[in-house]
Design a protein around this motif. Structure first.
Motif, PDB file in Angstrom:
ATOM      1  N   THR A  13       3.191  -1.922 -16.469  1.00 13.07           N
ATOM      2  CA  THR A  13       2.383  -3.060 -16.886  1.00 13.07           C
ATOM      3  C   THR A  13       1.661  -3.734 -15.733  1.00 13.07           C
ATOM      4  O   THR A  13       0.712  -4.464 -15.940  1.00 13.07           O
ATOM      5  N   ASN A  14       2.104  -3.514 -14.530  1.00 11.65           N
ATOM      6  CA  ASN A  14       1.514  -4.198 -13.387  1.00 11.65           C
ATOM      7  C   ASN A  14       0.981  -3.163 -12.416  1.00 11.65           C
ATOM      8  O   ASN A  14       1.730  -2.457 -11.772  1.00 11.65           O
ATOM      9  N   ASP A  15      -0.314  -3.093 -12.290  1.00  5.34           N
ATOM     10  CA  ASP A  15      -0.939  -2.089 -11.436  1.00  5.34           C
ATOM     11  C   ASP A  15      -0.740  -2.381  -9.965  1.00  5.34           C
ATOM     12  O   ASP A  15      -0.913  -1.512  -9.123  1.00  5.34           O
ATOM     13  N   ASN A  16      -0.385  -3.641  -9.628  1.00  4.47           N
ATOM     14  CA  ASN A  16      -0.252  -4.000  -8.223  1.00  4.47           C
ATOM     15  C   ASN A  16       1.120  -3.666  -7.659  1.00  4.47           C
ATOM     16  O   ASN A  16       1.341  -3.781  -6.467  1.00  4.47           O
ATOM     17  N   GLU A  17       2.058  -3.303  -8.540  1.00  3.17           N
ATOM     18  CA  GLU A  17       3.378  -2.919  -8.041  1.00  3.17           C
ATOM     19  C   GLU A  17       3.272  -1.585  -7.325  1.00  3.17           C
ATOM     20  O   GLU A  17       2.550  -0.694  -7.726  1.00  3.17           O
ATOM     21  N   ASP A  18       4.066  -1.425  -6.232  1.00  4.35           N
ATOM     22  CA  ASP A  18       3.969  -0.178  -5.475  1.00  4.35           C
ATOM     23  C   ASP A  18       4.731   0.934  -6.176  1.00  4.35           C
ATOM     24  O   ASP A  18       5.419   0.722  -7.162  1.00  4.35           O
ATOM     25  N   ASP A  19       4.593   2.144  -5.671  1.00  2.00           N
ATOM     26  CA  ASP A  19       5.113   3.329  -6.340  1.00  2.00           C
ATOM     27  C   ASP A  19       6.525   3.693  -5.909  1.00  2.00           C
ATOM     28  O   ASP A  19       6.979   4.790  -6.175  1.00  2.00           O
ATOM     29  N   GLU A 182      -4.495  -8.126   1.222  1.00  2.00           N
ATOM     30  CA  GLU A 182      -4.390  -8.089   2.671  1.00  2.00           C
ATOM     31  C   GLU A 182      -2.973  -8.428   3.123  1.00  2.00           C
ATOM     32  O   GLU A 182      -2.553  -8.030   4.199  1.00  2.00           O
ATOM     33  N   HIS A 183      -2.252  -9.147   2.300  1.00  2.00           N
ATOM     34  CA  HIS A 183      -0.899  -9.566   2.662  1.00  2.00           C
ATOM     35  C   HIS A 183       0.170  -8.680   2.024  1.00  2.00           C
ATOM     36  O   HIS A 183       1.333  -9.005   2.078  1.00  2.00           O
ATOM     37  N   THR A 184      -0.239  -7.590   1.391  1.00  2.00           N
ATOM     38  CA  THR A 184       0.739  -6.704   0.777  1.00  2.00           C
ATOM     39  C   THR A 184       1.121  -5.551   1.696  1.00  2.00           C
ATOM     40  O   THR A 184       1.953  -4.747   1.348  1.00  2.00           O
ATOM     41  N   ILE A 185       0.482  -5.445   2.848  1.00  2.00           N
ATOM     42  CA  ILE A 185       0.850  -4.416   3.821  1.00  2.00           C
ATOM     43  C   ILE A 185       2.132  -4.863   4.522  1.00  2.00           C
ATOM     44  O   ILE A 185       2.166  -5.888   5.184  1.00  2.00           O
ATOM     45  N   THR A 199      12.685 -16.567  -2.360  1.00  2.00           N
ATOM     46  CA  THR A 199      12.421 -15.988  -3.678  1.00  2.00           C
ATOM     47  C   THR A 199      11.134 -15.171  -3.657  1.00  2.00           C
ATOM     48  O   THR A 199      10.508 -14.971  -4.691  1.00  2.00           O
ATOM     49  N   ASN A 200      10.730 -14.717  -2.474  1.00  2.00           N
ATOM     50  CA  ASN A 200       9.510 -13.938  -2.345  1.00  2.00           C
ATOM     51  C   ASN A 200       9.714 -12.570  -2.984  1.00  2.00           C
ATOM     52  O   ASN A 200      10.422 -11.725  -2.453  1.00  2.00           O
ATOM     53  N   LYS A 201       9.086 -12.354  -4.136  1.00  2.00           N
ATOM     54  CA  LYS A 201       9.297 -11.124  -4.894  1.00  2.00           C
ATOM     55  C   LYS A 201       8.696  -9.902  -4.193  1.00  2.00           C
ATOM     56  O   LYS A 201       9.012  -8.779  -4.550  1.00  2.00           O
ATOM     57  N   LYS A 202       7.825 -10.141  -3.240  1.00  2.00           N
ATOM     58  CA  LYS A 202       7.180  -9.020  -2.566  1.00  2.00           C
ATOM     59  C   LYS A 202       8.202  -8.131  -1.853  1.00  2.00           C
ATOM     60  O   LYS A 202       8.017  -6.917  -1.759  1.00  2.00           O
ATOM     61  N   TYR A 203       9.302  -8.720  -1.393  1.00  2.00           N
ATOM     62  CA  TYR A 203      10.267  -7.969  -0.599  1.00  2.00           C
ATOM     63  C   TYR A 203      11.551  -7.653  -1.362  1.00  2.00           C
ATOM     64  O   TYR A 203      12.476  -7.091  -0.805  1.00  2.00           O
ATOM     65  N   ASN A 204      11.627  -8.029  -2.633  1.00  2.00           N
ATOM     66  CA  ASN A 204      12.879  -7.904  -3.377  1.00  2.00           C
ATOM     67  C   ASN A 204      13.352  -6.462  -3.524  1.00  2.00           C
ATOM     68  O   ASN A 204      14.535  -6.217  -3.718  1.00  2.00           O
TER      69      ASN A 204
END
Length: 312
Positions: A13-19, A182-185, A199-204
């Motif tokens: 459902t979320n195209d921005n999630e990594d593989d 730019e901040h997802t690298i 609670t930063n979900k980017k690193y969960n």
């Protein structure tokens, strides 16, 4: 497990999630293959041999599982105990628990991250509940009080993530999306963005960042560069996760596998044999010193903490 594998809905459902998320069907297939390998019925002529083999596997696994969660008398936990757990996974792999030995790296990667995440949750609970002492810890001058391998596997998990996400960024046409991407690298220095109870979900979904977050949560009130100077120095010095993983591998070899005090407790058997050629003492020492020097030689580390944090 926490979030490494239960991401089926998110990835669709979320195209921005990594593989790097893994669906449940991958682990389910691993489970079925492992069950098939351990319960496969043979003809009567080979039943005794099969029973003997199963008994050997169980005995060897029990020997390592018993030592994988800390010492019941000394009430401590350290790298020797995490090594026992890793040997358990190695034996399971050899007997086909994770499928055929030619299984895809992605399947093995999913199994490794999932099992290590579950193992970390359990051992952290034991460490907190029983106040287990760090076994053989170097204090603030070591990588971590209890672990090395989760950092290594976590670094390996992040190898290639930067390049992959950069390629995704080039296909983005929306200006707002480009600014966000730019901040997802993810780089080693990103661990400095974490904070207590973050609670930063980017690193969960990354094992390495989970380990860092746990350190921040249990050592509140002290600067990260004082509680974990080696991890801090790694985040400042290295830009490539591949180099981080390579360095941690050599560090583990020097600090754990080359130490008689650790290896003497391993129970070698049929599936994990001591069939390698022992390295020379001076060679192992030189590799260890080289790794330690590599991890602690940056100007940031030297200028920040050159003595114990409590020293005047």
């Amino acid at each position: 497990t926490k979030e490494y594998n239960n991401k089926t809905n998110t990835t669709t459902t979320n195209d921005n999630e990594d593989d790097l998320y893994y669906d449940d069907d991958i682990l389910q297939e691993c489970y079925e293959k492992g069950k098939e390998a351990t319960t496969k019925e043979e003809d009567n002529t080979s039943s005794n041999e099969e029973n003997n083999t199963s008994s050997t596997v169980v005995k060897e696994l029990c020997a390592y599982m018993k030592d994988a969660f800390g010492h019941p008398i000394r009430l401590d936990y350290g790298t020797g105990h995490e090594t026992c757990f890793q040997i358990v996974l190695l034996i399971c792999y050899k007997v086909g628990v994770f499928g055929h030995k030619s299984s895809s790296p992605e399947r093995l990667k999913a199994a490794c991250l999932s099992l290590w995440d579950a193992y970390l949750q359990l051992t952290r609970h034991l460490q907190t509940l029983y106040r287990l002492e760090p076994a053989g810890s170097h204090g603030v001058w070591g990588l971590d009080d209890y672990y090395i391998l989760p950092f290594y596997f976590g670094a390996q998990q992040l190898v290639g993530v930067k390049q992959q996400q950069q390629q995704e960024n080039t296909t983005t046409t929306n200006d707002d999306d480009e600014e966000e991407d730019e901040h997802t690298i993810i780089e080693p220095s990103d661990i400095l963005r974490l904070s207590t109870n973050s609670t930063n979900k980017k690193y969960n979904n990354y094992l390495y960042f989970d380990c860092i977050q746990f350190i921040l949560d249990i050592k509140k009130g002290a600067p990260f560069y004082e509680t974990s100077p080696m991890l801090y120095d790694i985040s400042k010095k290295f830009k490539d996760w591949k180099k981080v993983a390579s360095g941690l591998q050599r560090y583990y070899e020097g600090e754990v596998l080359s130490k008689r005090v650790v290896v003497q407790h391993l129970v070698f058997g049929q599936y994990f044999q001591a069939d390698w050629t022992p390295s020379q003492e001076h060679d192992s020492t030189s590799r260890e010193e080289e790794m330690l020097s590599s991890l602690t030689s940056s100007s940031v580390f030297r200028s920040t903490t050159t003595r114990a944090p409590w020293a005047k």
